[in-house]
Design a protein around this motif. Sequence first.
Motif, mmCIF file in Angstrom:
data_model
loop_
_atom_site.group_PDB
_atom_site.id
_atom_site.type_symbol
_atom_site.label_atom_id
_atom_site.label_comp_id
_atom_site.label_asym_id
_atom_site.label_seq_id
_atom_site.Cartn_x
_atom_site.Cartn_y
_atom_site.Cartn_z
ATOM 1 N N HIS A 1 -24.575 15.522 7.400
ATOM 2 C CA HIS A 1 -23.824 14.551 7.474
ATOM 3 C C HIS A 1 -22.180 14.707 6.941
ATOM 4 C CE1 HIS A 1 -27.446 12.464 9.479
ATOM 5 N NE2 HIS A 1 -28.051 13.661 8.846
ATOM 6 N N GLN B 1 -22.313 11.286 4.202
ATOM 7 C CA GLN B 1 -23.237 10.527 3.776
ATOM 8 C C GLN B 1 -23.413 11.470 1.420
ATOM 9 O OE1 GLN B 1 -27.273 11.988 4.925
ATOM 10 N NE2 GLN B 1 -26.729 10.700 6.055
ATOM 11 N N LEU C 1 -37.868 8.333 3.377
ATOM 12 C CA LEU C 1 -36.539 8.354 4.752
ATOM 13 C C LEU C 1 -36.426 6.809 5.219
ATOM 14 C CD1 LEU C 1 -34.984 9.468 6.683
ATOM 15 C CD2 LEU C 1 -37.056 9.584 8.550
ATOM 16 N N TRP D 1 -34.759 4.945 2.734
ATOM 17 C CA TRP D 1 -33.411 5.700 2.015
ATOM 18 C C TRP D 1 -32.223 5.073 3.210
ATOM 19 C CZ3 TRP D 1 -30.618 9.102 4.949
ATOM 20 C CH2 TRP D 1 -30.205 10.383 4.037
ATOM 21 N N LEU D 2 -32.427 4.955 4.746
ATOM 22 C CA LEU D 2 -31.566 5.159 5.258
ATOM 23 C C LEU D 2 -31.117 3.480 5.271
ATOM 24 C CD1 LEU D 2 -32.649 6.015 9.111
ATOM 25 C CD2 LEU D 2 -31.211 6.762 7.386
ATOM 26 N N ARG E 1 -29.112 9.817 16.633
ATOM 27 C CA ARG E 1 -29.625 9.579 15.655
ATOM 28 C C ARG E 1 -30.697 9.917 15.268
ATOM 29 N NH1 ARG E 1 -26.495 7.004 11.247
ATOM 30 N NH2 ARG E 1 -27.509 8.197 9.250
ATOM 31 N N PHE E 2 -31.384 9.400 15.643
ATOM 32 C CA PHE E 2 -33.261 8.985 16.347
ATOM 33 C C PHE E 2 -33.473 8.159 16.887
ATOM 34 C CE2 PHE E 2 -35.738 7.872 12.242
ATOM 35 C CZ PHE E 2 -34.704 6.301 12.174
ATOM 36 N N HIS F 1 -32.977 14.205 14.986
ATOM 37 C CA HIS F 1 -33.551 14.372 14.065
ATOM 38 C C HIS F 1 -35.051 14.124 14.881
ATOM 39 C CE1 HIS F 1 -29.859 12.793 11.603
ATOM 40 N NE2 HIS F 1 -30.596 13.846 10.574
ATOM 41 N N GLU G 1 -39.303 14.362 11.015
ATOM 42 C CA GLU G 1 -39.736 14.222 9.891
ATOM 43 C C GLU G 1 -40.709 13.673 8.737
ATOM 44 O OE1 GLU G 1 -35.406 13.038 9.083
ATOM 45 O OE2 GLU G 1 -35.099 13.421 6.953
ATOM 46 N N HIS H 1 -35.139 18.844 11.129
ATOM 47 C CA HIS H 1 -36.295 18.883 10.307
ATOM 48 C C HIS H 1 -37.437 19.671 10.872
ATOM 49 C CE1 HIS H 1 -34.497 16.578 7.339
ATOM 50 N NE2 HIS H 1 -33.379 16.022 8.458
ATOM 51 N N ASP I 1 -28.087 19.264 5.235
ATOM 52 C CA ASP I 1 -28.339 17.748 5.467
ATOM 53 C C ASP I 1 -28.386 17.008 4.559
ATOM 54 O OD1 ASP I 1 -29.528 15.588 7.179
ATOM 55 O OD2 ASP I 1 -32.204 15.828 5.709
ATOM 56 N N ALA J 1 -29.152 13.007 2.174
ATOM 57 C CA ALA J 1 -31.433 13.692 2.150
ATOM 58 C C ALA J 1 -30.587 15.118 1.801
ATOM 59 C CB ALA J 1 -31.566 13.743 3.425
HETATM 60 N N1 GUN Z 1 -33.464 10.608 10.031
HETATM 61 C C1 GUN Z 1 -32.605 9.647 10.897
HETATM 62 N N2 GUN Z 1 -31.176 9.163 10.238
HETATM 63 C C2 GUN Z 1 -31.706 10.617 9.618
HETATM 64 C C3 GUN Z 1 -30.536 11.135 7.938
HETATM 65 O O1 GUN Z 1 -28.859 10.036 8.175
HETATM 66 N N3 GUN Z 1 -31.011 11.839 7.326
HETATM 67 C C4 GUN Z 1 -31.877 12.064 7.738
HETATM 68 N N4 GUN Z 1 -32.596 12.940 6.245
HETATM 69 N N5 GUN Z 1 -33.053 11.246 8.443
HETATM 70 C C5 GUN Z 1 -32.762 11.035 9.167
#
Ligand code: GUN
Length: 449
Positions: free
Chosen positions: A80, A83, A94, A97-98, A205-206, A233, A236, A272, A325, A328
């Motif tokens: 990313h 980031q 996770l 952290w987001l 994104r996920f 993603h 994870e 992941h 990644d 992170a």
């Molecule tokens: N899952 C959704 N967004 C992210 C991201 O930005 N980084 C990571 N490691 N996992 C995610």
Amino acid sequence: MVSSLAALRGPAVTLVDDPFAQASRACLQYHEDALVLIEDGTIRAFGPYAELRDMVPDGITPEHFPGHLLAPGFIDTHVHYPQLQMIGAFGAQLLEWLDTYTFPAEMSFADAAHAERVAKLFLRELLRAGTTTAMVYCTVHPHSVDAFFAESERFNTRMIAGKVLMDRNAPAPLLDTAQRGHDESLALIERWHGRGRQLYCVTPRFAPTSTDAQLEAAGALLKSRDGLFLQTHLCENPGEVEWVRELFPARSSYLDVYAHAGLVRPRSMFGHAVHMHEHDFCTCHQTGAGLAHCPTSNLFLGSGLFKLFEATDPRRPVKVGLGTDVGAGTSLSQLQTLNEAYKVAALAGHKLDAVQGFYLATLGSARALGLDDRLGRLAPGHEADICVLDPHATPLMAFRAGYCASIEELLFMLMTLGDDRAVRATYVAGQRVYDRDRAGDPFHLPDAA
Ligand code: GUN
Ligand code: ZN
């Protein structure tokens, strides 16, 4: 048109096959003194210097790197760029952290000038690390994609990137809608996909940040042009997996959410995949989808340990690439990423040898992306993206190198002790764009094609 010729000479190493499928020693090609002959950005000849020296035209002097190692440029299958400003943020797993670090950082990309500044820094840091191709998440803002591809186009790097799609469960300034995300992505595809070396990647994104409608729209986008990629993603973190179960009760697994929308196919790269079941690996194997192994990130966020040797089981091998990644992940260096990949494998009772490691960072990642016809190897017909590794980059490495009795030992030393200091130079399409030892600015934009 006058063709441009260049030549590199020195010890050289390249993968030629998959060391997870057969003996490592059969998969590595090493020449103590090699020649790489490059014409118009493509490798024309590669082999022992003594055999190929007569192919070097009069007036061309090979750039000579004795005591170094010519290798294919590294490929990063998951990173990313927005980031960079919060890499190494303290104390969260996770989902927290987001919310705490990632979304605020990505909001600052509403400012196009900020995106341009970070894209410039990011491209240079990749090249400093010897990485010549990456699959890159931008932000939800279309101009973040323009900033990234514009900088990549200046360096003539082969990059794969896309606008993040999010239509729920994120701060309002980062949300699009299914329709708007579709239309903005389509406009970016038309502007960038296949322009020079740039390739577009559809980027939900996920699952938690996209509605069913948005995932369906992503599936439709993938059909809009040939050769498009997909990144997202997958599996994870345990809390994330549970959330997906709640959000999509009708789906049989996290991967099934994506499969249902037509997103699991060749050139799809899932980051992941730590908490996977056997049937998920089978689905990846059958569909040709790839997984990005992101060990520094999985350790840093406490996400878990990727089962590399289960994923690559020769009875139903899944294509696996290597991802930093960042943010992170804690390093843009694929050498440092391999250092952690070795330890993650060791914790599961496996030995990731140096040939397997360099495969993951080069040819394996190219195969996972479906680009192994042109990337990941030193071989005639391949694009001349090359990094020059320096096994004597630090006093400790130089000392340790003196005790390496084989090329495999030297490569293993590089993947445990090496980082960006061990990258002496980086070539993109045959042109030197980074020279560690150049006084002043080590970066050099290539001559216009
Ligand atoms: N899952 C959704 N967004 C992210 C991201 O930005 N980084 C990571 N490691 N996992 C995610
Ligand atoms: Zn990621």
